[in-house]
Design a protein around this motif. Structure first.
Motif, short mmCIF file in Angstrom:
data_model
loop_
_atom_site.label_atom_id
_atom_site.label_comp_id
_atom_site.label_asym_id
_atom_site.label_seq_id
_atom_site.Cartn_x
_atom_site.Cartn_y
_atom_site.Cartn_z
N GLY A 165 68.58 17.56 60.15
CA GLY A 165 68.69 16.25 59.50
C GLY A 165 70.13 15.97 59.13
N TYR A 166 70.35 14.82 58.52
CA TYR A 166 71.70 14.42 58.11
C TYR A 166 72.34 15.45 57.18
CZ TYR A 166 70.76 9.75 60.01
OH TYR A 166 70.48 8.69 60.83
N GLU A 167 71.55 16.00 56.26
CA GLU A 167 72.10 16.97 55.30
C GLU A 167 72.68 18.19 56.00
OE1 GLU A 167 72.42 16.83 51.91
OE2 GLU A 167 71.73 14.74 51.99
N GLU A 168 71.99 18.69 57.00
CA GLU A 168 72.46 19.88 57.73
C GLU A 168 73.77 19.58 58.46
OE1 GLU A 168 73.17 23.42 59.48
OE2 GLU A 168 71.77 23.03 57.85
N ILE A 169 73.83 18.43 59.11
CA ILE A 169 75.06 18.05 59.82
C ILE A 169 76.20 17.88 58.81
CG2 ILE A 169 76.14 16.26 61.23
CD1 ILE A 169 73.25 15.74 62.36
N ALA A 170 75.91 17.24 57.69
CA ALA A 170 76.93 17.03 56.65
C ALA A 170 77.43 18.37 56.11
CB ALA A 170 76.36 16.18 55.52
N ARG A 171 76.54 19.33 55.90
CA ARG A 171 76.97 20.65 55.41
C ARG A 171 77.95 21.31 56.37
NH1 ARG A 171 71.98 21.05 53.03
NH2 ARG A 171 70.92 21.79 54.91
N ARG A 172 77.71 21.17 57.66
CA ARG A 172 78.62 21.76 58.65
C ARG A 172 79.99 21.08 58.63
NH1 ARG A 172 75.31 21.57 64.03
NH2 ARG A 172 73.54 20.89 62.82
N ILE A 173 79.99 19.75 58.58
CA ILE A 173 81.24 19.00 58.68
C ILE A 173 82.09 19.14 57.41
CG2 ILE A 173 82.20 16.66 58.91
CD1 ILE A 173 79.80 16.06 60.77
N THR A 174 81.46 19.18 56.24
CA THR A 174 82.24 19.25 54.99
C THR A 174 82.97 20.57 54.84
OG1 THR A 174 80.30 19.98 53.74
CG2 THR A 174 80.80 17.61 53.72
N LYS A 175 82.61 21.58 55.57
CA LYS A 175 83.26 22.89 55.47
C LYS A 175 84.69 22.89 56.04
CE LYS A 175 79.29 25.70 54.81
NZ LYS A 175 79.15 25.30 53.43
N PHE A 176 85.01 21.93 56.88
CA PHE A 176 86.34 21.89 57.49
C PHE A 176 87.37 21.37 56.48
CE2 PHE A 176 83.60 21.27 61.29
CZ PHE A 176 84.04 22.36 62.03
N PRO A 177 88.49 22.07 56.30
CA PRO A 177 89.51 21.61 55.34
C PRO A 177 90.17 20.30 55.75
CG PRO A 177 90.30 23.53 56.55
CD PRO A 177 88.86 23.34 56.93
N GLN A 178 90.13 19.95 57.03
CA GLN A 178 90.73 18.69 57.49
C GLN A 178 89.93 17.47 57.04
OE1 GLN A 178 89.98 21.37 59.33
NE2 GLN A 178 91.54 21.77 60.88
N VAL A 179 88.67 17.68 56.66
CA VAL A 179 87.80 16.57 56.25
C VAL A 179 88.00 16.31 54.77
CG1 VAL A 179 85.40 15.82 56.00
CG2 VAL A 179 86.11 17.07 58.06
N SER A 180 88.57 15.14 54.44
CA SER A 180 88.80 14.82 53.03
C SER A 180 87.63 14.08 52.42
CB SER A 180 90.10 14.03 52.86
OG SER A 180 90.07 12.85 53.61
N SER A 181 86.85 13.37 53.22
CA SER A 181 85.62 12.76 52.73
C SER A 181 84.65 12.56 53.89
CB SER A 181 85.89 11.44 52.01
OG SER A 181 86.25 10.44 52.92
N LEU A 182 83.39 12.56 53.54
CA LEU A 182 82.32 12.37 54.52
C LEU A 182 81.22 11.56 53.85
CD1 LEU A 182 80.87 13.07 57.24
CD2 LEU A 182 79.95 15.06 56.06
N ARG A 183 80.83 10.48 54.50
CA ARG A 183 79.80 9.61 53.95
C ARG A 183 78.78 9.24 55.02
NH1 ARG A 183 84.70 7.86 52.22
NH2 ARG A 183 85.05 7.90 49.99
#
Length: 162
Positions: free
Chosen positions: A78-96
């Motif tokens: 689901g969206y939550e699982e994908i978001a958990r993976r993406i937020t782990k990258f230090p290059q990502v300052s925000s994810l919505r």
């Protein structure tokens, strides 16, 4: 106005105000302000305090990009699982997660356009559920987190007369 909300509005305006300044502005005493801030932090309402930086005034190169992501979900993901993976990258300052023509809006930062584009193509695009990425590099910032960057040089467009 609710004391917590008033305090949050003041902190959003200037998180460097001390308890005495905040107490004067809210009509609370210093201890009440400190207690409310501790409560808001422990509840996870206040997640951190950050400076707003005008990167054009820093001698070091800094690139920001807004990346649109489309994803395809399956029964296990689901969206939550994908978001958990993406937020782990230090290059990502925000994810919505957003409504509209794409699913996620990702703010990415790096030292160069090359760094940002490599990050998107090598780390984000290969995620199995990601079906499309569109990267928009930030060319100039006029307002960030409510703060205007209005003290720029004048208009650099060439004047054209008929």
């Amino acid at each position: 106005m609710d004391a917590k909300r008033e305090l949050l509005d003041l902190l959003l305006s200037n998180a460097r105000d001390d308890a005495a300044d905040l107490a004067r502005q809210t009509g609370l005493n210093e201890r009440e302000v400190e207690s409310l801030i501790e409560e808001l932090e422990s509840e996870g309402v206040i997640r951190g305090y950050k400076a707003v930086v005008d990167w054009d005034r820093v001698d070091e190169e800094h690139v920001q990009a807004e990346v649109e992501l489309n994803v395809e979900l399956d029964r296990e993901t689901g969206y939550e699982e994908i978001a958990r993976r993406i937020t782990k990258f230090p290059q990502v300052s925000s994810l919505r997660l957003v409504s509209g023509n794409y699913d996620f809006a990702v703010d990415v930062e790096g030292k160069s356009m090359h760094d940002v584009s490599n990050f998107v193509s090598e780390q984000i695009a290969p995620i199995p559920e990601v079906t499309q990425t569109v990267t928009h590099f930030v060319m100039d910032t006029y307002k960030e987190r409510g703060i205007e960057f209005g003290d720029r040089d004048g208009d650099d467009r060439l004047s054209v007369s008929p």
